[in-house]
Structures are given as structure tokens and as C-alpha cells.
Design a protein around this motif. Structure first.
Motif, mmCIF file in Angstrom:
data_model
loop_
_atom_site.group_PDB
_atom_site.id
_atom_site.type_symbol
_atom_site.label_atom_id
_atom_site.label_comp_id
_atom_site.label_asym_id
_atom_site.label_seq_id
_atom_site.Cartn_x
_atom_site.Cartn_y
_atom_site.Cartn_z
ATOM 1 N N VAL A 1 0.871 -1.180 0.000
ATOM 2 C CA VAL A 1 0.000 0.000 0.000
ATOM 3 C C VAL A 1 0.906 1.228 0.000
ATOM 4 O O VAL A 1 1.739 1.385 0.900
ATOM 5 N N SER A 2 0.761 2.071 -1.006
ATOM 6 C CA SER A 2 1.582 3.276 -1.092
ATOM 7 C C SER A 2 0.781 4.478 -0.605
ATOM 8 O O SER A 2 -0.458 4.437 -0.539
ATOM 9 N N THR A 3 1.473 5.531 -0.259
ATOM 10 C CA THR A 3 0.858 6.789 0.179
ATOM 11 C C THR A 3 -0.280 6.514 1.170
ATOM 12 O O THR A 3 -1.461 6.791 0.910
ATOM 13 N N LEU A 4 0.082 5.956 2.287
ATOM 14 C CA LEU A 4 -0.908 5.539 3.274
ATOM 15 C C LEU A 4 -1.807 6.672 3.725
ATOM 16 O O LEU A 4 -1.366 7.823 3.897
ATOM 17 N N GLU A 5 -3.073 6.328 3.910
ATOM 18 C CA GLU A 5 -4.076 7.256 4.448
ATOM 19 C C GLU A 5 -4.597 6.693 5.766
ATOM 20 O O GLU A 5 -4.493 5.495 6.032
ATOM 21 N N LEU A 6 -5.179 7.592 6.576
ATOM 22 C CA LEU A 6 -5.703 7.148 7.873
ATOM 23 C C LEU A 6 -6.707 6.015 7.703
ATOM 24 O O LEU A 6 -6.765 5.083 8.506
ATOM 25 N N GLY A 7 -7.497 6.085 6.646
ATOM 26 C CA GLY A 7 -8.526 5.081 6.384
ATOM 27 C C GLY A 7 -7.986 3.714 6.010
ATOM 28 O O GLY A 7 -8.761 2.760 5.896
ATOM 29 N N ASP A 8 -6.683 3.617 5.815
ATOM 30 C CA ASP A 8 -6.087 2.312 5.492
ATOM 31 C C ASP A 8 -5.838 1.494 6.748
ATOM 32 O O ASP A 8 -5.459 0.321 6.657
ATOM 33 N N SER A 9 -6.046 2.097 7.914
ATOM 34 C CA SER A 9 -5.915 1.348 9.164
ATOM 35 C C SER A 9 -6.937 0.218 9.159
ATOM 36 O O SER A 9 -8.146 0.451 9.009
ATOM 37 N N ALA A 10 -6.451 -0.993 9.316
ATOM 38 C CA ALA A 10 -7.335 -2.153 9.177
ATOM 39 C C ALA A 10 -6.590 -3.419 9.551
ATOM 40 O O ALA A 10 -5.372 -3.408 9.752
ATOM 41 N N LEU A 11 -7.354 -4.502 9.603
ATOM 42 C CA LEU A 11 -6.770 -5.832 9.678
ATOM 43 C C LEU A 11 -6.728 -6.374 8.259
ATOM 44 O O LEU A 11 -7.754 -6.411 7.570
ATOM 45 N N TYR A 12 -5.549 -6.764 7.806
ATOM 46 C CA TYR A 12 -5.407 -7.316 6.467
ATOM 47 C C TYR A 12 -5.229 -8.832 6.577
ATOM 48 O O TYR A 12 -4.296 -9.322 7.206
ATOM 49 N N LEU A 13 -6.171 -9.530 5.974
ATOM 50 C CA LEU A 13 -6.199 -10.978 6.034
ATOM 51 C C LEU A 13 -5.803 -11.580 4.700
ATOM 52 O O LEU A 13 -6.229 -11.108 3.640
ATOM 53 N N CYS A 14 -5.047 -12.626 4.794
ATOM 54 C CA CYS A 14 -4.633 -13.371 3.620
ATOM 55 C C CYS A 14 -5.255 -14.760 3.719
ATOM 56 O O CYS A 14 -5.395 -15.310 4.822
ATOM 57 N N ALA A 15 -5.652 -15.305 2.590
ATOM 58 C CA ALA A 15 -6.237 -16.640 2.580
ATOM 59 C C ALA A 15 -5.639 -17.433 1.430
ATOM 60 O O ALA A 15 -5.354 -16.869 0.366
ATOM 61 N N SER A 16 -5.464 -18.722 1.616
ATOM 62 C CA SER A 16 -4.934 -19.538 0.527
ATOM 63 C C SER A 16 -5.849 -20.714 0.224
ATOM 64 O O SER A 16 -6.626 -21.175 1.074
#
Lengths: 114, 116
Positions: free
Chosen positions: A78-93
Motif C-alpha cells: 500500500v503506497s501513500t498511506l491514508e488514515l482510512g487504510d488502518s485495518a486488519l489485512y487478512l490473507c487466505a490460501s
């Protein structure tokens, strides 16, 4: 078999910075999907990679990108981070080669943007 | 586009009792897959149960079972003999039938509390 692993587990960044998250799928799985989870928007699909190719993409701006390596490990940037990018990022396989497969999730990376 | 609706933001149940979580979905596809995932406080998403739309028989996994009503586009989860470890957020999810479409569409979740 080891499960899906994600690194780092926690991350704090400031606005304008960029971040890279990593996901290692279950051994033998060739498909990796990424999701963003926030209290306001819930769980949203970012993109999916299979055999180093992006196969599906959600409705996120171009600041969100990813890639997959020949060993199926995937990174999300994620480039040029914004406040709204605060989150839990989940990966699934998943194996990714049939229509009846289940996705297995990693523990997530919690990103806080200040 | 497919949508998934979970109309119960919160539910509670007495330990050892039975509880049913509701899920409805909207799709124009005839074949698809439905899932229930559990997310405990650790935030790890854990698969609870899955259902193939072409199967008429409702899926069952130990204390967990579903009531799949295809015509009504309803997919509820029944938890029998509730245990303290069942406390979590439960998400209903939809997946398209099409090969290569791995995207899961999630509902907003139901927070389940178990009362000792």
C-alpha cells in the motif's frame, strides 16, 4: 501441514508512507487472496493471485497492489498511506485449481496509520 | 453482484443450549458455495462449515449444522450444545461457481456471546 502465515502481525505507519505485507500460503496451495477488514466496511476483497498472476481484483484504488512469487508467497503493498487504510489485512490460501475449494485464512496483519 | 446479509448484529445463548444465526444472500447464479466462518478474539478466521448449492442435503459438522433453503436464498447456522469456546464473530460468506473466481463476499457478521 503448517497453516497460512502472515508477517508482520502488527505495524504502525504514518500518513504518506508505504507498507508491504507478506503472506505464505499452506504448502501446495497456489492461490492467495487478500481481504481488508475494518469496523465500518467489514470484510472486503482486495485481490487474488494464482501462479504469479492476478486473477481477480476488488474495488480498491491503485495504491493497493500485490504480487506473487514462484513459491506462491504473496506480498501486498500500500503506497501513500491514508488514515482510512488502518485495518486488519487478512490473507487466505487455497489450492486454486477447482471450484469447490475452501479458503484458509492467516492470522492477519493489523495496520495502524497515524 | 452478490450480496450477503446477516440481520442479527448480536446474539447470546446459554451454555449447552442451541442457537441459530441467520444469513440471506442475493445472487443470479444457480450454483455457488456458502460458508460460515468464525472469528474469535484472536481475529483468526476459522472455517466452520460449507455448503454446495447443488447439494440438497444440509451440511453438518459435529455440533454445527446449516439449514440451506435455496429458493428462499437463506443459509442459517445452528449451533447445538453451545460451549464457551463458541463465543466469536460469525461471518456468512458466498463464493461464485465460476472457476478462478476465488472471491468471498462476506456478511457483516453476528457477534455470539455464550452465557455460562
Amino acid at each position: 501441514k503448517a497453516g497460512v502465515t502472515q508477517t508482520p502481525r502488527y505495524l504502525i505507519k504514518t500518513r504518506g508512507q508505504q507498507v508491504t505485507l507478506s503472506c505464505s500460503p499452506i504448502s501446495g496451495h497456489r492461490s492467495v487472496s487478500w481481504y481488508q477488514q475494518t469496523p465500518g466496511q467489514g470484510l472486503q476483497f482486495l485481490f487474488e493471485y494464482f501462479s504469479e498472476t492476478q486473477r481477480n481484483k476488488g474495488n480498491f484504488p491503485g495504491r493497493f497492489s500485490g504480487r506473487q512469487f514462484s513459491n506462491s508467497r504473496s506480498e501486498m503493498n500500500v503506497s501513500t498511506l491514508e488514515l482510512g487504510d488502518s485495518a486488519l489485512y487478512l490473507c487466505a490460501s487455497s489450492a486454486g485449481q477447482g471450484i469447490s475449494e475452501t479458503q484458509y485464512f492467516g492470522p492477519g496483519t493489523r495496520l495502524l496509520v497515524l | 453482484a452478490q450480496t450477503v446479509t446477516q440481520s442479527q448484529p448480536e446474539m447470546s445463548v446459554q451454555e449447552a443450549e442451541t442457537v441459530t444465526l441467520s444469513c440471506t444472500y442475493d445472487t443470479s447464479e444457480s450454483d455457488y458455495y456458502l460458508f460460515w466462518y468464525k472469528q474469535p478474539p484472536s481475529r483468526q478466521m476459522i472455517l466452520v462449515i460449507r455448503q454446495e448449492a447443488y447439494k440438497q442435503q444440509n451440511a453438518t459438522e459435529n455440533r454445527f449444522s446449516v439449514n440451506f433453503q435455496k429458493a428462499a436464498k437463506s443459509f442459517s447456522l445452528k449451533i447445538s450444545d453451545s460451549q464457551l469456546g463458541d463465543a466469536a464473530m460469525y461471518f456468512c460468506a458466498y463464493r461464485s461457481q465460476f472457476f478462478g473466481n476465488e472471491k468471498l463476499t462476506f456478511g457483516t457478521g453476528t457477534r455470539l456471546t455464550i452465557i455460562p
